[in-house]
Design an enzyme around this catalytic site. Structure first.
Site, PDB file in Angstrom:
ATOM      1  N   THR A  48      -0.310  -7.961  -4.436  1.00  0.00           N
ATOM      2  CA  THR A  48       0.942  -8.222  -5.149  1.00  0.00           C
ATOM      3  C   THR A  48       2.178  -8.108  -4.269  1.00  0.00           C
ATOM      4  O   THR A  48       2.188  -7.364  -3.276  1.00  0.00           O
ATOM      5  CB  THR A  48       1.082  -7.228  -6.328  1.00  0.00           C
ATOM      6  OG1 THR A  48       2.362  -7.396  -6.963  1.00  0.00           O
ATOM      7  CG2 THR A  48       0.977  -5.789  -5.842  1.00  0.00           C
TER       8      THR A  48
ATOM      9  N   TYR B 206       2.444   1.229  -9.700  1.00  0.00           N
ATOM     10  CA  TYR B 206       1.608   0.027  -9.604  1.00  0.00           C
ATOM     11  C   TYR B 206       1.587  -0.503  -8.173  1.00  0.00           C
ATOM     12  O   TYR B 206       0.521  -0.727  -7.583  1.00  0.00           O
ATOM     13  CB  TYR B 206       2.121  -1.036 -10.566  1.00  0.00           C
ATOM     14  CG  TYR B 206       1.563  -2.417 -10.299  1.00  0.00           C
ATOM     15  CD1 TYR B 206       0.225  -2.707 -10.545  1.00  0.00           C
ATOM     16  CD2 TYR B 206       2.371  -3.436  -9.779  1.00  0.00           C
ATOM     17  CE1 TYR B 206      -0.297  -3.969 -10.296  1.00  0.00           C
ATOM     18  CE2 TYR B 206       1.855  -4.697  -9.525  1.00  0.00           C
ATOM     19  CZ  TYR B 206       0.525  -4.963  -9.783  1.00  0.00           C
ATOM     20  OH  TYR B 206       0.020  -6.210  -9.519  1.00  0.00           O
TER      21      TYR B 206
ATOM     22  N   LYS C 186      -1.636  -0.507  -5.500  1.00  0.00           N
ATOM     23  CA  LYS C 186      -2.110  -1.777  -4.939  1.00  0.00           C
ATOM     24  C   LYS C 186      -2.067  -1.731  -3.409  1.00  0.00           C
ATOM     25  O   LYS C 186      -2.989  -2.209  -2.738  1.00  0.00           O
ATOM     26  CB  LYS C 186      -1.285  -2.942  -5.465  1.00  0.00           C
ATOM     27  CG  LYS C 186      -1.519  -3.273  -6.931  1.00  0.00           C
ATOM     28  CD  LYS C 186      -2.937  -3.796  -7.193  1.00  0.00           C
ATOM     29  CE  LYS C 186      -3.133  -5.192  -6.628  1.00  0.00           C
ATOM     30  NZ  LYS C 186      -4.496  -5.722  -6.939  1.00  0.00           N
TER      31      LYS C 186
END
Length: 300
Positions: A106, A130, A134
Site C-alpha cells: 500500500t 495499518y 503493511k
C-alpha cells in the site's frame, strides 16, 4: 517447475476487491486454487505453511489484508497478524517450496510529506497502524531474500465492492451537497486493471515464469497512472455517472481533512511513480481517468 506440467497458482484473498478480479484473470494461466476466509483464517497465520506445503503452488498471489484503516488503531494485534505475520509465513513457505510470492502492499507505508509522487527509493514512514503493519509485512518478505514481488498500490476501487467510487455515487443520490477533501492526493487504481496487469506480468514468462519473476525480485509501485485529489476524483465520478438523472446533488464543496477527523491519520500525498515497474516488465496501468471511464461503462 517442469514445462510439461500446468502452472499452479494459489490465490489468497479471492473475495476482496483485487482478489475478485484476480480470480477471473488468473484462471486462464494454469491450475488456479483461490481461497479466502473462512477456508483460511489469516488471523491464524501459523496454518499457512501447511496449506502451501499441501498445494505446492508455483506462484502464490497474496491479495489478502486487514484493510480497516481506522479500526486497526484499536485492533492492532489482529492487523499485525494479518498484515505482517501472514505474509512472512507465506514468504517462508514460498522459499521452502521454491515458489514465487506476489504480494500487494500500500501507499500508506509513506507519510505523505514528500509533496511529489513517491518512488521505490523513498524511505517509508507510516503514520497509522495499518500502514505500519503493511510495511512490516513488506520487510519480513524482503528479509527472507526469496523470489518475490511486492506491489505497492494506491486508492484501489471496484464497482463490485464498497469503495470510494460506490460511496460517491450513493452520496450523490441521497444529498444535495457533497463535501469532499482537496488535500488528499493519490493515484486511483481500478481493481480490474491491477489484476489484468498482474496476469499479463505472469504470462510474459511463458510456461515457466518463475525465472523471469525471480530475476526481477523486489518492491514495485503499481497504481493508476497520474495523481489527483479526492475532490477531483469525486467530480470525475459524477461526470461519468451513466445515470445522472438519479443524482440529487446540486453542488460540491471543497474542504480539508481537518473537517473529517478519523481515528487513523491519513497521509496527504501518496501518488505513486510507477516507472520502475514499467522498465522491468514493459507494462503500465492506464491513466486513472481512462480506467474510471472503463470501470463506469463508458468504454466497452
Amino acid at each position: 517447475m517442469k514445462n510439461s506440467t500446468p502452472l499452479k497458482l494459489l490465490l489468497f484473498g479471492k473475495n476482496g476487491q483485487v482478489g475478485w478480479e484476480l480470480h477471473r484473470t488468473l484462471i486462464v494461466l494454469g491450475d488456479l486454487i483461490a481461497i479466502d476466509y473462512p477456508e483460511v483464517d489469516f488471523s491464524r497465520p501459523e496454518i499457512l505453511h501447511e496449506i502451501i506445503r499441501h498445494i505446492k503452488p508455483d506462484i502464490i498471489i497474496n491479495a489478502s489484508a486487514y484493510t480497516a484503516v481506522d479500526r486497526a488503531e484499536e485492533e492492532q494485534e489482529l492487523a499485525y497478524r494479518v498484515n505482517t505475520v501472514a505474509p512472512r509465513m507465506m514468504a517462508e513457505a514460498a522459499k521452502m517450496n521454491q515458489a514465487v510470492l506476489i504480494h500487494f502492499s500500500t501507499d500508506y507505508v509513506y507519510d505523505g510529506e514528500k509533496g511529489a509522487p513517491y518512488t521505490e527509493e523513498d524511505t517509508p514512514n507510516p503514520i497509522n497502524v495499518y500502514g505500519a503493519t503493511k510495511l512490516e509485512g513488506d520487510r519480513a518478505i524482503q528479509d527472507l531474500n526469496g523470489n518475490y514481488l511486492i506491489l505497492r498500490t494506491s486508492w484501489v476501487y471496484s464497482l463490485r465492492r464498497d469503495s470510494f467510487v460506490t460511496k460517491v455515487l450513493k452520496w450523490a443520490r441521497t444529498n444535495s451537497e457533497l463535501r469532499v477533501v482537496t488535500d488528499q492526493i493519490g493515484s486511483p487504481t481500478w481493481a480490474r486493471s491491477l489484476a489484468e496487469t498482474v496476469a499479463l506480468l505472469i504470462a510474459k514468462g511463458g510456461k515457466d515464469p518463475i525465472p523471469m519473476i525471480a530475476g526481477r525480485a523486489g518492491v514495485y509501485h503499481l497504481a493508476g497512472n497520474g495523481g489527483t485529489s479526492r475532490f477531483e476524483w469525486a467530480q470525475a465520478i459524477l461526470e461519468n455517472d451513466l445515470h445522472k438523472e438519479e443524482q440529487t446533488v446540486q453542488r460540491m464543496v471543497a474542504t480539508t481533512s481537518d473537517e473529517f477527523p478519523t481515528p487513523a491519520k491519513r497521509p496527504l500525498y501518496t501518488a505513486l511513480n510507477c516507472n520502475r515497474f514499467e522498465r522491468a516488465f514493459d507494462l503500465r496501468l492506464p491513466d486513472w481517468k481512462t480506467s474510471l471511464l472503463l470501470a463506469m461503462g463508458e468504454i466497452e
